[in-house]
Design an enzyme around this catalytic site. Sequence first.
Site, mmCIF file in Angstrom:
data_model
loop_
_atom_site.group_PDB
_atom_site.id
_atom_site.type_symbol
_atom_site.label_atom_id
_atom_site.label_comp_id
_atom_site.label_asym_id
_atom_site.label_seq_id
_atom_site.Cartn_x
_atom_site.Cartn_y
_atom_site.Cartn_z
ATOM 1 N N GLU A 61 -3.536 -9.676 23.440
ATOM 2 C CA GLU A 61 -3.660 -8.227 23.616
ATOM 3 C C GLU A 61 -4.265 -7.908 24.982
ATOM 4 O O GLU A 61 -3.799 -7.009 25.699
ATOM 5 C CB GLU A 61 -4.541 -7.657 22.508
ATOM 6 C CG GLU A 61 -4.892 -6.190 22.665
ATOM 7 C CD GLU A 61 -6.185 -5.839 21.951
ATOM 8 O OE1 GLU A 61 -6.840 -4.873 22.389
ATOM 9 O OE2 GLU A 61 -6.538 -6.541 20.980
ATOM 10 N N ASP A 65 -2.125 -5.854 27.746
ATOM 11 C CA ASP A 65 -2.603 -4.571 28.248
ATOM 12 C C ASP A 65 -2.385 -4.464 29.755
ATOM 13 O O ASP A 65 -1.952 -3.418 30.264
ATOM 14 C CB ASP A 65 -4.086 -4.413 27.906
ATOM 15 C CG ASP A 65 -4.683 -3.142 28.487
ATOM 16 O OD1 ASP A 65 -4.286 -2.052 28.063
ATOM 17 O OD2 ASP A 65 -5.540 -3.255 29.378
ATOM 18 N N ASP A 134 -2.665 -2.434 19.318
ATOM 19 C CA ASP A 134 -3.107 -3.736 19.829
ATOM 20 C C ASP A 134 -2.016 -4.790 19.663
ATOM 21 O O ASP A 134 -1.839 -5.662 20.527
ATOM 22 C CB ASP A 134 -4.368 -4.196 19.093
ATOM 23 C CG ASP A 134 -5.592 -3.360 19.465
ATOM 24 O OD1 ASP A 134 -5.510 -2.587 20.439
ATOM 25 O OD2 ASP A 134 -6.622 -3.483 18.769
ATOM 26 N N GLU A 137 0.596 -4.603 22.403
ATOM 27 C CA GLU A 137 0.113 -5.247 23.625
ATOM 28 C C GLU A 137 0.115 -6.766 23.491
ATOM 29 O O GLU A 137 0.421 -7.481 24.457
ATOM 30 C CB GLU A 137 -1.281 -4.740 23.955
ATOM 31 C CG GLU A 137 -1.300 -3.263 24.350
ATOM 32 C CD GLU A 137 -2.679 -2.722 24.618
ATOM 33 O OE1 GLU A 137 -2.774 -1.708 25.333
ATOM 34 O OE2 GLU A 137 -3.677 -3.307 24.120
#
Length: 249
Positions: A61, A65, A134, A137
């Site tokens: 994650e 991101d 999440d 990502e």
Amino acid sequence: MRNFFQFPKNIPSERKKKLIHFCKNVGIHFGDLQLLDLAFHHRSFSNENMHYAHCNNERLEFLGDSVLGMATATFLYEDMAENHEGDLARIKSIVVSEQTLAPIALSLGIDQMLILGKGEEMNGGRTKKAILADAVEAVIGAYYLDSGYEAAEKFVLSFIVNEVRKVQQDKGQKDYKTILQELYQKKYKQCPTYELLKSTGPDHDRIFWVNVHLGKQVFGPAQGKNKKEAEQNAAKLAYNSLHAIDTNK
């Protein structure tokens, strides 16, 4: 170079079929299905299963991101050549937000792929915005490791461009904290401040209560399933109130 801790190497056949089906539906290809599978493992599962200690999607994650942000920023830079940095930043903050990514996760079928702990499963983890966002990502991060930046960027743009267009046409999810700050700073040269009043409920299902202060004016309390969501809802209350006042003048 990659560190999966002690993540099991052998994926059960039924799970493998689900992973392959997911890739086909989404339009991506993974050489390493173990990596993709890890992207769907929430920390609640590893917390409840000692054999899977530390085997969750948080590191993916973190990586995803950055890839998501880079791909989105590059698209906005090229697509909005006549706009100032502030316009690009505002749109980016909206389209990479939890509010936008959670519905994307549902459209991709990520909710059905999640591996959750029993407690989180019982408390509606598959529908929680934070977990869904999440996981999006994490999948991006896994795809970047598996197939490189160009492939990951193409995957990101397959769903993020539509969200950018919605915001450009004022049809997307609004980042009310940013909008309120821009409005209040323009009028009064000050920034809103947020106050966490309390949080209620058990650890796995907490509700947060927040006020927003605009000088001597207080709006709220507004609630949310995390502090960020509560602040957004408080900002929305304040913005709508200020907008109504301006409209009625």
